[in-house]
Design an enzyme around this catalytic site. Sequence first.
Site, PDB file in Angstrom:
ATOM      1  N   LYS A 236       0.825  -1.214   0.000  1.00 17.11           N
ATOM      2  CA  LYS A 236       0.000   0.000   0.000  1.00 17.11           C
ATOM      3  C   LYS A 236       0.865   1.272   0.000  1.00 17.11           C
ATOM      4  O   LYS A 236       2.072   1.191   0.125  1.00 17.11           O
ATOM      5  CB  LYS A 236      -0.969  -0.019   1.191  1.00 17.11           C
ATOM      6  CG  LYS A 236      -1.792  -1.303   1.303  1.00 17.11           C
ATOM      7  CD  LYS A 236      -2.781  -1.480   0.145  1.00 17.11           C
ATOM      8  CE  LYS A 236      -3.157  -2.922  -0.072  1.00 17.11           C
ATOM      9  NZ  LYS A 236      -4.287  -3.444   0.631  1.00 17.11           N
TER      10      LYS A 236
HETATM   11  C1  LIG Z   1      -5.199  -4.604   0.921  1.00 17.41           C
HETATM   12  C2  LIG Z   1      -6.655  -4.466   0.867  1.00 17.41           C
HETATM   13  C3  LIG Z   1      -7.466  -4.801   1.962  1.00 17.41           C
HETATM   14  C4  LIG Z   1      -6.954  -5.505   3.184  1.00 17.41           C
HETATM   15  O1  LIG Z   1      -5.892  -4.906   3.817  1.00 17.41           O
HETATM   16  P1  LIG Z   1      -5.082  -5.724   4.963  1.00 17.41           P
HETATM   17  O2  LIG Z   1      -4.395  -4.629   5.743  1.00 17.41           O
HETATM   18  O3  LIG Z   1      -4.111  -6.593   4.244  1.00 17.41           O
HETATM   19  O4  LIG Z   1      -6.036  -6.463   5.768  1.00 17.41           O
HETATM   20  C5  LIG Z   1      -8.810  -4.546   1.870  1.00 17.41           C
HETATM   21  N1  LIG Z   1      -9.357  -4.018   0.766  1.00 17.41           N
HETATM   22  C6  LIG Z   1      -8.630  -3.710  -0.313  1.00 17.41           C
HETATM   23  C7  LIG Z   1      -9.298  -3.123  -1.510  1.00 17.41           C
HETATM   24  C8  LIG Z   1      -7.254  -3.940  -0.305  1.00 17.41           C
HETATM   25  O5  LIG Z   1      -6.533  -3.674  -1.396  1.00 17.41           O
END
Ligand SMILES: *Cc1c(COP(=O)(O)O)cnc(C)c1O
Length: 383
Positions: free
Chosen positions: A186
């Site tokens: 992210k």
């Molecule tokens: C990465 C992601 C999540 C989950 O994030 P985590 O921190 O790994 O639980 C949820 N929704 C979307 C659209 C994502 O890309």
Amino acid sequence: MKIREDFLPMNRPSITDAEIEAVVRCMKSGWITTGRECSSFEQMFCRLTGAPSALSLSSATAGMHILLQAIGIGPGDEVITPSLTFASTVNMISLCGAKPVFVDVEYGTLNIDPDRIEEKVTDRTRAVIPVHFAGAPADMDRIMAVAGKYGLAVIEDAAHAVGTYYKGVHAGGFGHPAIFSFHPIKNITTAEGGMITLSGNELERRLRLMRFHGIERDAWKRYGKGSNPEYDISAPGFKYNLTDMQAALGTVQLSRMEEMNGRRRLLARIYHDELDGVDGIDLPEVPPYPHVHARHLFVLKIAAMRRDLFMSRLSDYNIGYGLHFPAAHLLDYVKRRFGTEKGMLENTERAAERIISLPLFPDMHEEDVLYVCNAVKEIIGEG
Ligand SMILES: *Cc1c(COP(=O)(O)O)cnc(C)c1O
């Protein structure tokens, strides 16, 4: 063209000495789990988003889990979400005993189509979860208008949206809860981690309990000087807190967010300029309303050839790629449990067959983008 020797990954977190020093400082401080670092990370998030409260968590998925439970989503309830999202959303809806109801996306932006929400509302619908896909904000005004009309809760999936603004408001700043993710892919990372932003004291109180065993006070308040080590629980909770070591990393990452997202935007512009007009690929479109794009991902759609061939050719060029996301309504468990099938969501299915995420990360060089663009053009030319 000449094939590069080293592998270009789809993503790599940008970690500087400042992050390393912050984590080391925390490790030497004598307090490494949830404490002051988490609090200051949360306060920074409030300032960024304009939300009155923020709760740091072990992941965005954990945040979605306790949020759905805290607002009372359970058996018999329906929750509206795009199918073009990460499986974790559908998992959490399922684990709460509720049913995901999928709405089609716009082919260009891959964001939920606000015109298609109302037709999916039933008397069991309780919430809608828009995703700010790849960092492009969903059309919040129109989504909130439908939600308001039917009394639905809105939860923004802002996992891609650190640095995303919609009409001048940062994701998470609209007055309803939002979840952010700090997974290494992210825009900012804590290795693993997440954040809920929200307003509303009662919901915040419930979420704090659910985040930490149902215990009224956090550990660091129980172990400080002169504190009361007793505890009581008012309801059973989970163990979803973030650690101070992670928050120390996140705080430095967040302070670098504008710089890092600026790099992402610059690289995305090069992709656009270089690939614009190339036959057989569809570039990501941007929303028509005022916004700031976080450029979390650069998602191309391959229309001219089979995607599996395209991917294997990218590997020949030593280029990494990702797939965000396989359509959730066509995942095996979802089909079996909820009776979804091919043909239900036209744009989602057309996009899901074609999408591929190209390398995009702050430490990537301009020449790397040009290399990828040249490879794409050669591959498409062959295709
Ligand atoms: C990465 C992601 C999540 C989950 O994030 P985590 O921190 O790994 O639980 C949820 N929704 C979307 C659209 C994502 O890309």
